[in-house]
Design a protein around this motif. Structure first.
Motif, PDB file in Angstrom:
ATOM      1  N   ILE A 147      52.826  50.113  18.853  1.00  0.00           N
ATOM      2  CA  ILE A 147      52.920  51.237  19.784  1.00  0.00           C
ATOM      3  C   ILE A 147      52.478  50.764  21.162  1.00  0.00           C
ATOM      4  CG2 ILE A 147      51.772  53.391  20.462  1.00  0.00           C
ATOM      5  CD1 ILE A 147      51.943  54.280  17.587  1.00  0.00           C
ATOM      6  N   GLY A 148      53.272  51.095  22.158  1.00  0.00           N
ATOM      7  CA  GLY A 148      52.922  50.807  23.543  1.00  0.00           C
ATOM      8  C   GLY A 148      52.788  52.115  24.310  1.00  0.00           C
ATOM      9  N   ILE A 149      51.732  52.244  25.102  1.00  0.00           N
ATOM     10  CA  ILE A 149      51.484  53.469  25.861  1.00  0.00           C
ATOM     11  C   ILE A 149      51.195  53.102  27.312  1.00  0.00           C
ATOM     12  CG2 ILE A 149      50.004  55.512  26.129  1.00  0.00           C
ATOM     13  CD1 ILE A 149      49.460  55.374  23.127  1.00  0.00           C
ATOM     14  N   ASP A 150      51.878  53.800  28.214  1.00  0.00           N
ATOM     15  CA  ASP A 150      51.699  53.603  29.648  1.00  0.00           C
ATOM     16  C   ASP A 150      51.077  54.854  30.242  1.00  0.00           C
ATOM     17  OD1 ASP A 150      52.199  52.459  32.348  1.00  0.00           O
ATOM     18  OD2 ASP A 150      53.645  54.091  32.489  1.00  0.00           O
ATOM     19  N   VAL A 151      49.905  54.711  30.865  1.00  0.00           N
ATOM     20  CA  VAL A 151      49.191  55.849  31.448  1.00  0.00           C
ATOM     21  C   VAL A 151      49.369  55.823  32.954  1.00  0.00           C
ATOM     22  CG1 VAL A 151      47.032  57.119  31.546  1.00  0.00           C
ATOM     23  CG2 VAL A 151      47.469  55.570  29.628  1.00  0.00           C
ATOM     24  N   GLY A 152      50.128  56.778  33.482  1.00  0.00           N
ATOM     25  CA  GLY A 152      50.325  56.875  34.918  1.00  0.00           C
ATOM     26  C   GLY A 152      49.669  58.111  35.483  1.00  0.00           C
ATOM     27  N   GLY A 153      49.669  58.224  36.797  1.00  0.00           N
ATOM     28  CA  GLY A 153      49.053  59.372  37.438  1.00  0.00           C
ATOM     29  C   GLY A 153      49.794  60.665  37.212  1.00  0.00           C
ATOM     30  N   THR A 154      51.093  60.580  36.868  1.00  0.00           N
ATOM     31  CA  THR A 154      51.905  61.770  36.630  1.00  0.00           C
ATOM     32  C   THR A 154      52.232  61.961  35.157  1.00  0.00           C
ATOM     33  OG1 THR A 154      52.904  61.570  38.831  1.00  0.00           O
ATOM     34  CG2 THR A 154      54.057  62.948  37.219  1.00  0.00           C
ATOM     35  N   GLY A 155      52.652  60.877  34.491  1.00  0.00           N
ATOM     36  CA  GLY A 155      53.048  60.982  33.092  1.00  0.00           C
ATOM     37  C   GLY A 155      52.426  59.904  32.234  1.00  0.00           C
ATOM     38  N   THR A 156      52.191  60.245  30.951  1.00  0.00           N
ATOM     39  CA  THR A 156      51.740  59.281  29.947  1.00  0.00           C
ATOM     40  C   THR A 156      52.901  59.076  28.987  1.00  0.00           C
ATOM     41  OG1 THR A 156      49.430  59.955  30.139  1.00  0.00           O
ATOM     42  CG2 THR A 156      50.062  58.797  28.131  1.00  0.00           C
ATOM     43  N   LYS A 157      53.404  57.847  28.930  1.00  0.00           N
ATOM     44  CA  LYS A 157      54.602  57.544  28.163  1.00  0.00           C
ATOM     45  C   LYS A 157      54.262  56.575  27.038  1.00  0.00           C
ATOM     46  CE  LYS A 157      57.187  57.901  32.484  1.00  0.00           C
ATOM     47  NZ  LYS A 157      58.027  57.183  33.465  1.00  0.00           N
TER      48      LYS A 157
ATOM     49  N   GLY B 247      49.052  48.932  22.046  1.00  0.00           N
ATOM     50  CA  GLY B 247      48.836  48.344  23.362  1.00  0.00           C
ATOM     51  C   GLY B 247      48.880  49.437  24.416  1.00  0.00           C
ATOM     52  N   ILE B 248      47.945  49.402  25.356  1.00  0.00           N
ATOM     53  CA  ILE B 248      47.839  50.455  26.366  1.00  0.00           C
ATOM     54  C   ILE B 248      47.808  49.828  27.756  1.00  0.00           C
ATOM     55  CG2 ILE B 248      46.432  52.362  27.257  1.00  0.00           C
ATOM     56  CD1 ILE B 248      45.264  52.524  24.337  1.00  0.00           C
ATOM     57  N   GLY B 249      48.702  50.282  28.617  1.00  0.00           N
ATOM     58  CA  GLY B 249      48.682  49.920  30.023  1.00  0.00           C
ATOM     59  C   GLY B 249      48.117  51.101  30.788  1.00  0.00           C
ATOM     60  N   ALA B 250      46.938  50.928  31.382  1.00  0.00           N
ATOM     61  CA  ALA B 250      46.227  52.049  32.000  1.00  0.00           C
ATOM     62  C   ALA B 250      46.163  51.889  33.511  1.00  0.00           C
ATOM     63  CB  ALA B 250      44.814  52.159  31.426  1.00  0.00           C
TER      64      ALA B 250
ATOM     65  N   SER C  53      41.446  63.956  32.156  1.00  0.00           N
ATOM     66  CA  SER C  53      41.123  63.463  30.804  1.00  0.00           C
ATOM     67  C   SER C  53      42.208  62.504  30.308  1.00  0.00           C
ATOM     68  CB  SER C  53      40.952  64.636  29.824  1.00  0.00           C
ATOM     69  OG  SER C  53      42.086  65.480  29.835  1.00  0.00           O
ATOM     70  N   GLY C  54      42.249  61.328  30.931  1.00  0.00           N
ATOM     71  CA  GLY C  54      43.278  60.355  30.600  1.00  0.00           C
ATOM     72  C   GLY C  54      43.210  59.843  29.181  1.00  0.00           C
ATOM     73  N   THR C  55      42.017  59.678  28.639  1.00  0.00           N
ATOM     74  CA  THR C  55      41.887  59.136  27.278  1.00  0.00           C
ATOM     75  C   THR C  55      42.412  60.121  26.238  1.00  0.00           C
ATOM     76  OG1 THR C  55      39.930  57.939  28.030  1.00  0.00           O
ATOM     77  CG2 THR C  55      40.292  58.046  25.662  1.00  0.00           C
ATOM     78  N   LYS C  56      42.144  61.401  26.436  1.00  0.00           N
ATOM     79  CA  LYS C  56      42.679  62.406  25.507  1.00  0.00           C
ATOM     80  C   LYS C  56      44.198  62.385  25.505  1.00  0.00           C
ATOM     81  CE  LYS C  56      38.797  65.665  25.668  1.00  0.00           C
ATOM     82  NZ  LYS C  56      38.341  67.011  26.108  1.00  0.00           N
ATOM     83  N   GLY C  57      44.790  62.140  26.664  1.00  0.00           N
ATOM     84  CA  GLY C  57      46.249  62.055  26.738  1.00  0.00           C
ATOM     85  C   GLY C  57      46.785  60.885  25.944  1.00  0.00           C
ATOM     86  N   VAL C  58      46.076  59.744  25.993  1.00  0.00           N
ATOM     87  CA  VAL C  58      46.479  58.581  25.210  1.00  0.00           C
ATOM     88  C   VAL C  58      46.402  58.895  23.717  1.00  0.00           C
ATOM     89  CG1 VAL C  58      45.883  56.212  24.593  1.00  0.00           C
ATOM     90  CG2 VAL C  58      45.778  56.942  26.986  1.00  0.00           C
ATOM     91  N   ILE C  59      45.336  59.553  23.304  1.00  0.00           N
ATOM     92  CA  ILE C  59      45.169  59.904  21.891  1.00  0.00           C
ATOM     93  C   ILE C  59      46.290  60.821  21.429  1.00  0.00           C
ATOM     94  CG2 ILE C  59      43.723  61.224  20.288  1.00  0.00           C
ATOM     95  CD1 ILE C  59      41.287  60.116  21.813  1.00  0.00           C
TER      96      ILE C  59
END
Length: 280
Positions: A7-17, A66-69, A39-45
């Motif tokens: 799983i790959g996750i991209d955390v941006g200022g507008t969307g978490t993909k 993998g997380i790109g933050a 609450s960026g971490t909750k969004g990743v979860i």
């Protein structure tokens, strides 16, 4: 027989993909949710839970996450050390996600991850010297030199978005003034558009947005496509600033490949043309 994936996750200022990805780099399933900047971490979860549920139901065996933050990242510990545009409710992301799902977790700066992805699977494939700028809500950058990611001593290296391109310019959330991010990013375009629409209510930007407070970058791009002079001027100004930043990156790092990514790039030639002119 289960299919091996990550799983790959991209955390941006507008969307978490997020996506479920095969070893070949093929993304077999995607999820996007609006980023809660508090609450960026909750969004990743939340994104990870959705993707893991889909994986279980569809016979995909997830081996790691993998997380790109967005922000400055200590890649060794997988923790956020500073983030100018959003807050992580638990900055120890790797520990939090690993404990929640019982999987190995790797966290890096989002632009670093994007640069490595482009080198491995994308437009910079095979190159050992790459500069990538992600132009979205803010501006991130990833640098690969001699085949290695450049992170710097504290993990805050190669942050072109927070290099000063206008002395005494707009104040940035990082504490400096005149950063590239405050002159060429999505938030910069929106700020300039709100100021311009207040002075010129006849602009199509305001027509498309409905109100000054509702203006977003897409309204500026849409108005520019209709040859609205105010929108074109804003994108031209932002594009020139981007070009200055790109010139600095080229002169500093001498990359073989320069990659531009992020939602603002979709504004197209009214934005990219002035940037390109700065490189000639």
């Amino acid at each position: 027989m289960s299919v091996q994936t990550v799983i790959g996750i991209d955390v941006g200022g507008t969307g978490t993909k997020g996506g479920v990805v095969e070893a070949s780099g093929r993304v077999v399933h995607k999820v996007t949710r609006k980023t809660d900047v508090t609450s960026g971490t909750k969004g990743v979860i939340a994104v990870a839970e959705t993707l893991l549920e889909w994986s279980r139901e569809s016979g995909h065996d997830v081996s790691s996450i993998g997380i790109g933050a967005a922000g400055f990242v200590d890649s060794a510990s997988g923790s956020i050390t500073f983030s100018p545009n959003l807050t992580y409710d638990d900055p120890e992301i790797a520990t939090a996600i690993g404990a929640r799902f019982g999987l190995p977790v790797v966290v890096d700066n989002d632009a670093n991850a994007a640069a490595w992805g482009e080198r491995t699977f994308g437009s910079a494939r095979g190159s050992d010297d790459v500069v990538l700028l992600t132009v979205g809500t803010g501006i991130g950058s990833g640098l690969i030199a001699n085949g290695e990611l450049v992170r710097g001593f504290t993990g805050a290296g190669a942050e072109m978005g927070h290099t000063v391109v206008q002395v005494g310019g707009p104040e940035c959330t990082c504490g400096l003034r005149g950063c590239l991010e405050q002159l060429a990013s999505g938030q910069a375009i929106e700020r300039m558009a709100r100021e311009a629409a207040t002075e010129d209510p006849s602009t199509l930007i305001l027509t498309f947005a409905g109100s000054v407070d509702a203006i977003e970058g897409e309204h500026v791009a849409r108005a520019a496509a209709e040859y609205d002079e105010t929108a074109l001027r804003i994108l031209r100004t932002a594009g020139k600033a981007l070009g200055v930043g790109l010139s600095n990156a080229i002169n500093l790092f001498d990359p073989e490949v320069l990659v531009l990514a992020g939602g603002v790039i979709r504004a197209g030639e009214p934005y990219l043309g002035p940037a390109r002119d700065q490189l000639v």
